[in-house]
Design a protein around this motif. Structure first.
Motif, PDB file in Angstrom:
ATOM      1  N   ARG A 144       4.672 -10.060   5.214  1.00 44.31           N
ATOM      2  CA  ARG A 144       5.425  -9.290   4.221  1.00 44.31           C
ATOM      3  C   ARG A 144       4.648  -8.092   3.672  1.00 44.31           C
ATOM      4  O   ARG A 144       4.769  -7.750   2.498  1.00 44.31           O
ATOM      5  CB  ARG A 144       5.892 -10.193   3.081  1.00 44.31           C
ATOM      6  CG  ARG A 144       6.836 -11.307   3.528  1.00 44.31           C
ATOM      7  CD  ARG A 144       7.494 -11.964   2.351  1.00 44.31           C
ATOM      8  NE  ARG A 144       6.522 -12.519   1.419  1.00 44.31           N
ATOM      9  CZ  ARG A 144       6.801 -12.802   0.142  1.00 44.31           C
ATOM     10  NH1 ARG A 144       8.014 -12.567  -0.334  1.00 44.31           N
ATOM     11  NH2 ARG A 144       5.872 -13.330  -0.639  1.00 44.31           N
ATOM     12  N   GLY A 145       3.871  -7.446   4.520  1.00 44.93           N
ATOM     13  CA  GLY A 145       3.207  -6.218   4.090  1.00 44.93           C
ATOM     14  C   GLY A 145       4.217  -5.097   3.870  1.00 44.93           C
ATOM     15  O   GLY A 145       5.282  -5.057   4.497  1.00 44.93           O
ATOM     16  N   ASP A 146       3.877  -4.169   2.986  1.00 43.26           N
ATOM     17  CA  ASP A 146       4.742  -3.020   2.691  1.00 43.26           C
ATOM     18  C   ASP A 146       3.840  -1.785   2.656  1.00 43.26           C
ATOM     19  O   ASP A 146       3.088  -1.577   1.702  1.00 43.26           O
ATOM     20  CB  ASP A 146       5.443  -3.220   1.351  1.00 43.26           C
ATOM     21  CG  ASP A 146       6.480  -2.143   1.057  1.00 43.26           C
ATOM     22  OD1 ASP A 146       6.373  -1.036   1.619  1.00 43.26           O
ATOM     23  OD2 ASP A 146       7.391  -2.405   0.255  1.00 43.26           O
ATOM     24  N   PHE A 147       3.920  -0.977   3.724  1.00 46.06           N
ATOM     25  CA  PHE A 147       3.088   0.212   3.861  1.00 46.06           C
ATOM     26  C   PHE A 147       4.020   1.414   3.820  1.00 46.06           C
ATOM     27  O   PHE A 147       4.742   1.678   4.782  1.00 46.06           O
ATOM     28  CB  PHE A 147       2.293   0.153   5.153  1.00 46.06           C
ATOM     29  CG  PHE A 147       1.480  -1.121   5.278  1.00 46.06           C
ATOM     30  CD1 PHE A 147       0.307  -1.276   4.561  1.00 46.06           C
ATOM     31  CD2 PHE A 147       1.907  -2.160   6.081  1.00 46.06           C
ATOM     32  CE1 PHE A 147      -0.430  -2.450   4.644  1.00 46.06           C
ATOM     33  CE2 PHE A 147       1.184  -3.337   6.178  1.00 46.06           C
ATOM     34  CZ  PHE A 147       0.002  -3.484   5.453  1.00 46.06           C
ATOM     35  N   ARG A 148       3.984   2.159   2.720  1.00 46.38           N
ATOM     36  CA  ARG A 148       5.048   3.124   2.453  1.00 46.38           C
ATOM     37  C   ARG A 148       4.481   4.410   1.836  1.00 46.38           C
ATOM     38  O   ARG A 148       3.653   4.378   0.935  1.00 46.38           O
ATOM     39  CB  ARG A 148       6.038   2.483   1.480  1.00 46.38           C
ATOM     40  CG  ARG A 148       7.363   3.170   1.324  1.00 46.38           C
ATOM     41  CD  ARG A 148       8.209   2.413   0.317  1.00 46.38           C
ATOM     42  NE  ARG A 148       8.436   1.027   0.681  1.00 46.38           N
ATOM     43  CZ  ARG A 148       9.597   0.547   1.123  1.00 46.38           C
ATOM     44  NH1 ARG A 148      10.636   1.366   1.258  1.00 46.38           N
ATOM     45  NH2 ARG A 148       9.727  -0.725   1.432  1.00 46.38           N
ATOM     46  N   ARG A 149       4.943   5.548   2.362  1.00 50.54           N
ATOM     47  CA  ARG A 149       4.599   6.884   1.852  1.00 50.54           C
ATOM     48  C   ARG A 149       3.090   7.121   1.831  1.00 50.54           C
ATOM     49  O   ARG A 149       2.563   7.765   0.931  1.00 50.54           O
ATOM     50  CB  ARG A 149       5.216   7.118   0.470  1.00 50.54           C
ATOM     51  CG  ARG A 149       6.739   7.130   0.509  1.00 50.54           C
ATOM     52  CD  ARG A 149       7.324   7.671  -0.771  1.00 50.54           C
ATOM     53  NE  ARG A 149       7.100   6.801  -1.915  1.00 50.54           N
ATOM     54  CZ  ARG A 149       7.842   5.745  -2.203  1.00 50.54           C
ATOM     55  NH1 ARG A 149       8.866   5.412  -1.424  1.00 50.54           N
ATOM     56  NH2 ARG A 149       7.579   5.012  -3.266  1.00 50.54           N
TER      57      ARG A 149
ATOM     58  N   VAL B 162       0.869  -1.181   0.000  1.00 51.60           N
ATOM     59  CA  VAL B 162       0.000   0.000   0.000  1.00 51.60           C
ATOM     60  C   VAL B 162       0.902   1.226   0.000  1.00 51.60           C
ATOM     61  O   VAL B 162       1.664   1.438   0.948  1.00 51.60           O
ATOM     62  CB  VAL B 162      -0.933   0.016   1.233  1.00 51.60           C
ATOM     63  CG1 VAL B 162      -1.835   1.242   1.200  1.00 51.60           C
ATOM     64  CG2 VAL B 162      -1.757  -1.263   1.297  1.00 51.60           C
ATOM     65  N   ARG B 163       0.817   2.023  -1.061  1.00 51.09           N
ATOM     66  CA  ARG B 163       1.702   3.179  -1.191  1.00 51.09           C
ATOM     67  C   ARG B 163       0.929   4.408  -1.675  1.00 51.09           C
ATOM     68  O   ARG B 163       0.039   4.306  -2.508  1.00 51.09           O
ATOM     69  CB  ARG B 163       2.845   2.886  -2.164  1.00 51.09           C
ATOM     70  CG  ARG B 163       3.738   1.744  -1.729  1.00 51.09           C
ATOM     71  CD  ARG B 163       4.995   1.674  -2.567  1.00 51.09           C
ATOM     72  NE  ARG B 163       5.841   0.543  -2.160  1.00 51.09           N
ATOM     73  CZ  ARG B 163       7.058   0.313  -2.636  1.00 51.09           C
ATOM     74  NH1 ARG B 163       7.579   1.136  -3.549  1.00 51.09           N
ATOM     75  NH2 ARG B 163       7.757  -0.718  -2.212  1.00 51.09           N
ATOM     76  N   ARG B 164       1.314   5.533  -1.122  1.00 50.66           N
ATOM     77  CA  ARG B 164       0.748   6.837  -1.495  1.00 50.66           C
ATOM     78  C   ARG B 164      -0.786   6.841  -1.380  1.00 50.66           C
ATOM     79  O   ARG B 164      -1.482   7.448  -2.182  1.00 50.66           O
ATOM     80  CB  ARG B 164       1.194   7.246  -2.893  1.00 50.66           C
ATOM     81  CG  ARG B 164       2.708   7.411  -3.010  1.00 50.66           C
ATOM     82  CD  ARG B 164       3.127   7.902  -4.376  1.00 50.66           C
ATOM     83  NE  ARG B 164       2.765   6.956  -5.431  1.00 50.66           N
ATOM     84  CZ  ARG B 164       3.457   5.872  -5.738  1.00 50.66           C
ATOM     85  NH1 ARG B 164       4.578   5.597  -5.085  1.00 50.66           N
ATOM     86  NH2 ARG B 164       3.067   5.068  -6.703  1.00 50.66           N
ATOM     87  N   VAL B 165      -1.278   6.164  -0.373  1.00 48.78           N
ATOM     88  CA  VAL B 165      -2.710   6.146  -0.074  1.00 48.78           C
ATOM     89  C   VAL B 165      -2.977   7.094   1.093  1.00 48.78           C
ATOM     90  O   VAL B 165      -2.228   7.107   2.078  1.00 48.78           O
ATOM     91  CB  VAL B 165      -3.175   4.718   0.268  1.00 48.78           C
ATOM     92  CG1 VAL B 165      -4.571   4.719   0.896  1.00 48.78           C
ATOM     93  CG2 VAL B 165      -3.150   3.844  -0.991  1.00 48.78           C
TER      94      VAL B 165
END
Length: 376
Positions: free
Chosen positions: A179-184, A159-162
């Motif tokens: 392995r979630g990736d929550f970024r920016r 999930v990015r730029r949300v």
């Protein structure tokens, strides 16, 4: 930390889309397609029609619906603040019933299960069949009763730029996933945590390994808690800016085994989290809390800037070790090389003196409880 019953999302299959005016455009040699959704069309319809690897391109506009994703490898892509997903108008129809198994939810009702749970975007697998490698990009999800983005039984969700704002419980939430990736992302004014990572919200039990989930470079403001890591292990919380919440980062463990922890909290800016949040049945009042560890083991808190978090609750202060509310102790945690200034009642506080092996080394601070933990 409220427990929420999300059973209405378990074991759901999605119906096939019918007769929607959606443009499906093949991409290059991969054979993957772009499904373009315009205002007035259904995002869920495009998701239902998509195959693994496809991209749902959501044009600028306001979309009043919830979106359930159970297909792996999909990308949901908007145009930032110009693509807004918000709750549908209230209808008189009966809500979807809780599913009892993979084949239990059939027909048009299945597409509304995310809405029935009060969520905006849901990525949901099952214990034996995770939904893998879904990507959510550049959109706004706001005003839902529960979560803006909710995920359960996923692997590799990105999930990015949300922007997740003004949702009743969590902005962006993950349980039972790896392995979630929550970024920016931007998470603001949500009822509980802006970003929430947990083992399970419906069951008690020991901490689970998140497989290296990343919470990185997010802006998290005005929530009850900025980032909550509840009964989980093996994740990184790095480079985030957390301000105006009641608490910046909150690590929650309990007496079950394995214990929560084995995570790294580093490089964050945690400033003026001085909003007041009243007590709940599970937690005392919170105000002015920077980083709080309760019942954690082997967690590294390193190179954070923690300033001006001020309050008068038991959890107030810059960086705190606090005995879990169910009695679990903090053990073998390392708090080192942090800049911790202007926090009250103390910059550093070890309020879990029965805990073993916790170290405070090379921290730049003005006050500590007990005294003597600040570097000269």
């Amino acid at each position: 930390m409220r427990t929420r019953h999300m059973n209405s999302l378990a074991g759901i299959t999605v119906v096939t889309a019918t007769a929607l005016s959606l443009a499906a455009v093949p991409t290059a040699a991969s054979g993957h397609r772009d499904h373009v959704v315009h205002p007035g069309e259904s995002i869920q319809g495009a998701v239902n029609a998509a195959q693994p690897g496809d991209t749902i391109v959501i044009r600028p506009g306001t979309y009043r619906e919830s979106v359930l994703i159970t297909t792996p490898g999909l990308t949901l892509r908007g145009t930032g603040g110009r693509t807004v997903i918000t709750p549908a108008a209230v209808k008189t129809a009966k809500p979807a019933k809780a599913a009892k198994g993979p084949a239990a939810a059939k027909g048009p009702r299945a597409a509304n299960a995310c809405a029935a749970g009060g969520n905006g975007i849901c990525v949901v697998g099952t214990k034996g069949h995770t939904v893998d490698d879904v990507r959510i990009r550049s959109l706004t999800v706001s005003g839902f009763g529960e979560s803006g983005v909710w995920s359960s039984w996923t692997d590799g969700l990105s999930v990015r730029r949300v922007t997740a704002s003004k949702n009743g419980t969590w902005g962006i939430a993950q349980e039972r996933s790896t392995r979630g990736d929550f970024r920016r992302n931007t998470a603001t004014a949500n009822g509980d945590a802006g970003i929430f990572v947990a083992n399970s919200v419906t069951e008690e039990g020991g901490a689970t390994d998140t497989g290296g989930t990343l919470v990185v470079d997010n802006s998290v403001t005005g929530n009850r808690i900025g980032v909550t890591a509840r009964r989980v292990r093996n994740l990184v919380i790095d480079g985030n800016t957390l301000t105006g919440n009641c608490s910046g980062v909150f690590v929650v463990g309990d007496e079950s085994k394995p214990a929560a922890g084995a995570m790294t909290i580093s490089g964050n800016r945690i400033l003026k989290n001085n909003k007041f949040c009243p007590a709940t049945p599970r937690l005392s009042a919170i105000q002015g809390s920077g980083i709080v560890l309760t019942g954690s083991e082997s967690t590294i808190v390193r190179s954070n800037v923690v300033r001006d978090n001020v309050g008068s609750t038991p959890l107030s202060g810059g960086i705190l070790l606090f005995k879990s509310f169910v009695g679990a102790l903090n053990t073998d945690n390392s708090i080192n090389r942090n800049l911790v200034r202007g926090n009250k009642p103390a910059d550093l506080a070890n309020r879990d003196t029965a805990g073993k092996g916790n170290t405070f080394v090379s921290n730049t601070c003005g006050t500590s409880v007990p005294a003597g933990m600040c570097a000269e």
